[in-house]
Motif scaffolding. Structure first.
Motif, PDB file in Angstrom:
ATOM      1  N   GLY A  58       0.708  -1.228   0.135  1.00 17.49           N
ATOM      2  CA  GLY A  58      -0.093   0.447  -0.042  1.00 17.49           C
ATOM      3  C   GLY A  58       0.616   1.221  -0.458  1.00 17.49           C
ATOM      4  O   GLY A  58       0.088   1.987   0.372  1.00 17.49           O
ATOM      5  N   ILE A  59       1.817   0.839  -0.126  1.00 16.77           N
ATOM      6  CA  ILE A  59       3.008   2.523  -0.097  1.00 16.77           C
ATOM      7  C   ILE A  59       2.459   3.794  -1.417  1.00 16.77           C
ATOM      8  O   ILE A  59       2.144   4.215  -0.880  1.00 16.77           O
ATOM      9  CB  ILE A  59       4.194   1.939   0.467  1.00 16.77           C
ATOM     10  CG1 ILE A  59       4.893   0.826   1.783  1.00 16.77           C
ATOM     11  CG2 ILE A  59       5.427   3.198   0.153  1.00 16.77           C
ATOM     12  CD1 ILE A  59       6.369   0.661   1.854  1.00 16.77           C
ATOM     13  N   ALA A  60       3.270   2.765  -2.500  1.00 15.39           N
ATOM     14  CA  ALA A  60       2.279   3.614  -3.654  1.00 15.39           C
ATOM     15  C   ALA A  60       0.810   3.806  -3.789  1.00 15.39           C
ATOM     16  O   ALA A  60       0.743   5.221  -3.856  1.00 15.39           O
ATOM     17  CB  ALA A  60       2.949   2.778  -4.727  1.00 15.39           C
ATOM     18  N   GLU A  61      -0.129   3.531  -2.773  1.00 16.15           N
ATOM     19  CA  GLU A  61      -1.500   4.590  -2.889  1.00 16.15           C
ATOM     20  C   GLU A  61      -1.385   4.863  -1.716  1.00 16.15           C
ATOM     21  O   GLU A  61      -1.831   5.752  -2.710  1.00 16.15           O
ATOM     22  CB  GLU A  61      -2.295   2.430  -2.270  1.00 16.15           C
ATOM     23  CG  GLU A  61      -2.811   1.428  -3.511  1.00 16.15           C
ATOM     24  CD  GLU A  61      -1.902   0.418  -3.351  1.00 16.15           C
ATOM     25  OE1 GLU A  61      -0.579   0.776  -2.652  1.00 16.15           O
ATOM     26  OE2 GLU A  61      -1.758  -0.123  -4.113  1.00 16.15           O
ATOM     27  N   ALA A  62      -0.671   5.178  -0.764  1.00 14.89           N
ATOM     28  CA  ALA A  62      -1.322   5.818   0.102  1.00 14.89           C
ATOM     29  C   ALA A  62       0.532   7.380  -0.353  1.00 14.89           C
ATOM     30  O   ALA A  62      -0.131   7.962  -0.803  1.00 14.89           O
ATOM     31  CB  ALA A  62      -0.004   5.570   1.411  1.00 14.89           C
ATOM     32  N   GLU A  63       1.151   7.175  -1.431  1.00 16.17           N
ATOM     33  CA  GLU A  63       1.709   8.230  -2.099  1.00 16.17           C
ATOM     34  C   GLU A  63       1.242   9.089  -3.178  1.00 16.17           C
ATOM     35  O   GLU A  63       1.785   9.834  -3.245  1.00 16.17           O
ATOM     36  CB  GLU A  63       2.984   8.018  -1.823  1.00 16.17           C
ATOM     37  CG  GLU A  63       4.020   7.278  -1.196  1.00 16.17           C
ATOM     38  CD  GLU A  63       5.388   7.237  -1.672  1.00 16.17           C
ATOM     39  OE1 GLU A  63       6.145   6.983  -2.604  1.00 16.17           O
ATOM     40  OE2 GLU A  63       6.736   7.922  -0.603  1.00 16.17           O
ATOM     41  N   ALA A  64       0.045   8.140  -3.809  1.00 15.43           N
ATOM     42  CA  ALA A  64      -0.225   8.484  -4.707  1.00 15.43           C
ATOM     43  C   ALA A  64      -1.385   9.971  -4.534  1.00 15.43           C
ATOM     44  O   ALA A  64      -2.149  10.625  -4.747  1.00 15.43           O
ATOM     45  CB  ALA A  64      -1.616   7.744  -5.294  1.00 15.43           C
ATOM     46  N   LEU A  65      -1.879  10.194  -2.334  1.00 21.44           N
ATOM     47  CA  LEU A  65      -2.395  10.949  -2.225  1.00 21.44           C
ATOM     48  C   LEU A  65      -1.609  12.650  -2.202  1.00 21.44           C
ATOM     49  O   LEU A  65      -0.458  12.112  -1.715  1.00 21.44           O
ATOM     50  CB  LEU A  65      -3.438  10.805  -0.667  1.00 21.44           C
ATOM     51  CG  LEU A  65      -3.991   9.435  -0.160  1.00 21.44           C
ATOM     52  CD1 LEU A  65      -4.095   8.939   0.763  1.00 21.44           C
ATOM     53  CD2 LEU A  65      -4.877   9.144  -1.276  1.00 21.44           C
ATOM     54  N   SER A  66      -2.819  13.351  -2.646  1.00 20.73           N
ATOM     55  CA  SER A  66      -1.982  15.050  -2.311  1.00 20.73           C
ATOM     56  C   SER A  66      -1.156  14.995  -1.547  1.00 20.73           C
ATOM     57  O   SER A  66      -2.046  15.063  -0.129  1.00 20.73           O
ATOM     58  CB  SER A  66      -2.842  15.887  -2.899  1.00 20.73           C
ATOM     59  OG  SER A  66      -2.863  16.813  -2.411  1.00 20.73           O
ATOM     60  N   GLY A  67       0.147  15.315  -1.502  1.00 25.24           N
ATOM     61  CA  GLY A  67       0.731  15.900  -0.522  1.00 25.24           C
ATOM     62  C   GLY A  67       1.429  14.617   0.589  1.00 25.24           C
ATOM     63  O   GLY A  67       1.817  15.153   1.516  1.00 25.24           O
ATOM     64  N   VAL A  68       1.742  13.479   0.181  1.00 24.82           N
ATOM     65  CA  VAL A  68       2.214  12.419   0.828  1.00 24.82           C
ATOM     66  C   VAL A  68       2.612  11.809   0.831  1.00 24.82           C
ATOM     67  O   VAL A  68       3.039  11.285  -0.410  1.00 24.82           O
ATOM     68  CB  VAL A  68       0.838  11.378   1.064  1.00 24.82           C
ATOM     69  CG1 VAL A  68       1.495  10.186   2.175  1.00 24.82           C
ATOM     70  CG2 VAL A  68      -0.802  12.062   1.905  1.00 24.82           C
ATOM     71  N   LYS A  69       4.533  11.770   1.700  1.00 27.33           N
ATOM     72  CA  LYS A  69       4.991  10.488   1.813  1.00 27.33           C
ATOM     73  C   LYS A  69       4.909   9.488   2.682  1.00 27.33           C
ATOM     74  O   LYS A  69       5.275  10.095   3.763  1.00 27.33           O
ATOM     75  CB  LYS A  69       5.934  11.781   1.597  1.00 27.33           C
ATOM     76  CG  LYS A  69       7.469  11.456   1.419  1.00 27.33           C
ATOM     77  CD  LYS A  69       8.007  11.089   0.374  1.00 27.33           C
ATOM     78  CE  LYS A  69       9.409   9.529  -0.564  1.00 27.33           C
ATOM     79  NZ  LYS A  69       9.447   9.256  -1.343  1.00 27.33           N
TER      80      LYS A  69
END
Ligand code: AMP
Ligand code: GLY
Length: 425
Positions: free
Chosen positions: A350-361
């Motif tokens: 889920g790291i890639a999915e989380a980072e697809a959110l705006s402003g998230v790293k």
């Protein structure tokens, strides 16, 4: 430029991520690094305390800048050794690193430099320390002098607890030689915040305030950890007070170290407590905090390579150190059992999915690359960090991202940032 980042935590992933954004950087190495630093650059299997091997590697690869993440290599003289070889190193020399490496040194410097800090005494003998504790009574704070992996401070609620801590440190040597000497100090009460500044030996440039969450459980309950989350800015230390605070807690240290002929270069981290009687310094660290580094570097809107070189070369006033106006908040995802024992090797998704959110790293800490996937390899596994218009939005985004990341028996605090939000009303 080729840069070598020393360390393997979430802080080091954030450093690699931010340094890589500089147009001057061609190559990043991390020693030993983690699953996250492997995405930003190349991991090299050298431990952070193996100074000779780090020097050899830096020379072999003609590294242009070494950035020390943790305190240990600095206390062991990494910066001194690199400087002798003509290789620029971001981080103070071993003498200055004692501000973190020795609590007795640090408290003595604070006292001499006129920095507000709790009244204290230094002891080398158990009997004398015990008698002092009996005389003063509880609550009282016992600190092992040397590095003790963040476990060397006991806030004792009773005289028995204080005596027991002294016995463990000074007689039974649970921290080895780090407990040969102890600092015994008055207990303070209040909210804590972290305040960091870049230093070039003479000048400083502040970073925005931040706040860590050291206890493992919500509402600051349970045992202490390396930090379960952090956010910036901390409303308890608003922007209007940065300069005045720096003049109280950063400037005196810079002046003192310069007078000793040991100018402080690197990032200086003041651990502050806001007591009813005013601000007090609990400790100095000679590095970025982990996890404070993650939200702080997400907010840094300037070239970190330029800043670090300016610190080393004593020309900090020539560069810009600018923070984005947004707030940032990071939530640590930990392995079940941490800070006691925990399993390793759990697959992370889920790291890639989380980072697809705006402003998230998603900054990785205790992770490793395994068969092309990412698995857990430590207690603090990830720091899911988000920018937002204000703390509330940063928090909302960070937790939306947290919900997308999975590994077996993962846990996190759900109240990161709440102290700050409460203060904002
Ligand atoms: P230090 O490594 O000195 O920052 O200590 C670790 C933690 O112990 C701090 O973050 C505080 O929560 C606590 N602490 C340290 N010194 C004191 C003190 N004098 N009074 C109360 N708490 C303290
Ligand atoms: N987050 C606290 C520290 O790095 O010491």
């Amino acid at each position: 430029m080729k840069i070598l980042v020393v360390g393997s935590g979430g802080r080091e992933h954030a450093l690699c991520w931010k340094l890589r954004q500089s147009p001057r950087v061609s190559e990043i190495y991390a020693a030993p690094g983690n699953g996250g630093t492997a995405v930003e650059g190349t991991n090299v299997p050298i431990k952070d305390d193996d100074i000779p091997a780090l020097i050899r590697f830096a020379k072999e690869k003609a590294v242009d800048l070494v950035v020390a993440g943790p305190e240990l290599p600095l206390v062991l003289g990494l910066s001194d050794a690199l400087t002798r070889e003509g290789i620029p190193c971001f981080g103070p020399n071993a003498y200055a690193a004692n501000l973190e490496g020795s609590k007795a040194f640090s408290k003595t410097v604070m006292h001499e430099a006129g920095v507000p800090t709790a009244p204290f005494r230094i002891f080398d003998e158990f009997e004398l320390a015990r008698d002092f504790v009996r005389e003063k009574g509880a609550p009282i704070v016992i600190k092992a002098d040397g590095l003790a992996a963040g476990k060397g401070v006991v806030v004792a609620r009773s005289v028995e607890e204080a005596e027991d801590a002294l016995d463990q440190m000074m007689n039974r040597k649970i921290f080895g030689s780090a407990g040969d000497r102890v600092v015994v100090e008055e207990t303070l009460d209040g909210e804590e915040a972290s305040f960091l500044a870049f230093c070039d030996g003479e000048n400083y440039a502040v970073l925005p305030s931040s706040q860590d969450h050291k206890a493992v459980g919500e509402g600051d309950t349970g045992p202490n950890t390396g930090g379960m989350g952090a956010y910036s800015p901390a409303p308890i230390l608003p922007r209007e007070r940065f300069e005045e605070t720096a003049e109280q807690v950063i400037r005196p240290i810079l002046r003192h170290m310069a007078e000793k002929g040991q100018p402080y270069k690197g990032v200086l981290y003041a651990g502050l407590m806001f007591t009813p009687d005013g601000l007090q310094v609990l400790e100095y660290n000679v590095r970025f905090g982990d996890p404070e580094c993650q939200p702080l570097l997400m907010r840094l809107d300037s070239d970190l390579v330029e800043i670090m070189l300016a610190c080393i070369e004593g020309r900090l006033p020539e560069v810009e150190v600018k923070a984005r106006p947004e707030a940032a908040l990071g939530v640590v995802l930990a392995a079940g059992g941490y800070p006691a024992s925990y399993p390793k090797g759990m697959e992370i998704s889920g790291i890639a999915e989380a980072e697809a959110l705006s402003g998230v790293k998603v900054f990785q800490a205790g992770t490793a690359v395994d068969n092309g996937g990412v698995v857990t390899s430590g207690g603090r596994v990830l720091c899911v960090t988000a920018l937002g218009q204000g703390l509330a939005q940063a928090k909302k985004r960070a937790y939306e991202a947290v919900a997308l990341v999975h590994f077996e028996n993962s846990f996190h605090r759900r109240d990161i940032g709440d102290k700050g939000l409460k203060r904002l009303g």
